[in-house]
Design a protein around this motif. Sequence first.
Motif, mmCIF file in Angstrom:
data_model
loop_
_atom_site.group_PDB
_atom_site.id
_atom_site.type_symbol
_atom_site.label_atom_id
_atom_site.label_comp_id
_atom_site.label_asym_id
_atom_site.label_seq_id
_atom_site.Cartn_x
_atom_site.Cartn_y
_atom_site.Cartn_z
ATOM 1 N N GLN A 20 0.812 -1.224 0.000
ATOM 2 C CA GLN A 20 0.000 0.000 0.000
ATOM 3 C C GLN A 20 0.844 1.273 0.000
ATOM 4 N N ALA A 21 2.151 1.139 0.254
ATOM 5 C CA ALA A 21 2.991 2.343 0.348
ATOM 6 C C ALA A 21 4.284 2.183 -0.438
ATOM 7 N N ILE A 22 4.186 1.636 -1.655
ATOM 8 C CA ILE A 22 5.382 1.412 -2.471
ATOM 9 C C ILE A 22 5.964 2.751 -2.907
ATOM 10 N N ASP A 23 7.278 2.907 -2.723
ATOM 11 C CA ASP A 23 7.924 4.160 -3.123
ATOM 12 C C ASP A 23 9.134 3.915 -4.028
ATOM 13 N N GLY A 24 9.151 2.778 -4.717
ATOM 14 C CA GLY A 24 10.254 2.483 -5.628
ATOM 15 C C GLY A 24 10.100 1.103 -6.226
ATOM 16 N N ASN A 25 11.071 0.698 -7.023
ATOM 17 C CA ASN A 25 11.017 -0.584 -7.713
ATOM 18 C C ASN A 25 10.970 -1.754 -6.723
ATOM 19 N N VAL A 26 10.331 -2.837 -7.150
ATOM 20 C CA VAL A 26 10.077 -3.989 -6.285
ATOM 21 C C VAL A 26 10.904 -5.180 -6.754
ATOM 22 N N THR A 98 12.030 1.550 -0.725
ATOM 23 C CA THR A 98 12.988 1.703 0.381
ATOM 24 C C THR A 98 12.658 0.806 1.568
ATOM 25 N N ARG A 99 11.615 0.008 1.453
ATOM 26 C CA ARG A 99 11.236 -0.901 2.535
ATOM 27 C C ARG A 99 11.650 -2.316 2.167
ATOM 28 N N GLY A 100 12.052 -3.083 3.178
ATOM 29 C CA GLY A 100 12.477 -4.449 2.887
ATOM 30 C C GLY A 100 12.314 -5.366 4.082
ATOM 31 N N LEU A 101 12.146 -6.649 3.780
ATOM 32 C CA LEU A 101 12.053 -7.687 4.807
ATOM 33 C C LEU A 101 12.804 -8.907 4.307
ATOM 34 N N VAL A 102 13.662 -9.470 5.132
ATOM 35 C CA VAL A 102 14.319 -10.733 4.822
ATOM 36 C C VAL A 102 14.081 -11.683 5.984
ATOM 37 N N GLY A 103 14.038 -12.975 5.671
ATOM 38 C CA GLY A 103 13.788 -13.952 6.724
ATOM 39 C C GLY A 103 13.605 -15.334 6.173
ATOM 40 N N SER A 104 12.763 -16.123 6.851
ATOM 41 C CA SER A 104 12.596 -17.530 6.487
ATOM 42 C C SER A 104 11.335 -17.804 5.696
#
Length: 326
Positions: A20-26, A98-104
């Motif tokens: 809902q708040a994308i501010d750049g490439n995905v 500018t948002r990111g999540l890394v995990g399992s």
Amino acid sequence: MGIESQLHTKAAGWLRDAIQAIDGNVVLASPYLTIEVCKQLASAAKDSRYSWQLLTCLDPSAVANGYLSLKGIEDLMGSGVRVRHVPRLHAKAYLFGTRGLVGSANLTGAGLGSSASSNFELGISLTPDQVADAKRVVTTWPARDVTLEDLSTVLTKARDLTSAHQMPSDDLDADSALHFAERLLSDARDGRGLWVKLEYGEPKLGGWCQQSLFASPAKGRPGFKPGDLVFICAAATGDCYAVVEVTSEAEFKPSDYLASREQAAVERWPWINRTKPRLVPSELMALKLDELGANKQALQNGHVRLKLDQFAAGVRALARLATDQP
């Protein structure tokens, strides 16, 4: 923001907010995908003014077991998402501007925590600088663009995993190694005998690409049975380089064996079992005996049984090494 607030045990809420708040490439990376998550992403990508890219792995076994939705990938491609195949992908990363999540967590309902029965997962959100670093890393991974023809091909391979096995007439290539490994492991779980067989001398790849035989010492009738699966190990180098299937009960000095061997060798190794190829890479793979957890001293009689976990680890290692070849 404290480190505790950056941890996420259920990523579905984070993903919804990021969309809902994308501010750049995905850029998304996930080996497994389910149709409902793909539909959510496809809907967001269709009207987005930013570019979208998905990195995944077109693994036939994942498709056959329902972990990877080809229809979901097709929906994403139809919404303008660039889908790329990364061999041996294991990372899970979701980078939205500018948002990111890394995990399992994979991009599945169970992984994200949105399904009724969810996995126990852990993810951590990234700072904008870390997101930029992560994007630079993933662009270095070997990848190729996925086409609709690729989806059709991997679907055919997935269907073949549940059909009768047949070894190709040509040498095994990197593209089919994992396919044959999964079928081989399915057979191994049927309760067949699993072995490693020591063959004296250097590795002889060409000899196992067709129907062949191996010999056992005169101490007594060997315990190999038709259907048993056997790793071939070269005594001179310790390389475990081929897997064959036993096709006959043990035979004592059959005429064709007598005619092809020196008398001294026949007297020392009078029992033979006939075989057919099951997993024989076209080049020698660097899989050593100790990686199977087998002790060379236990092979004084020329062969020893393997447990299922030992055999499975060896098969997967052999297939993985084959896919690493150029």
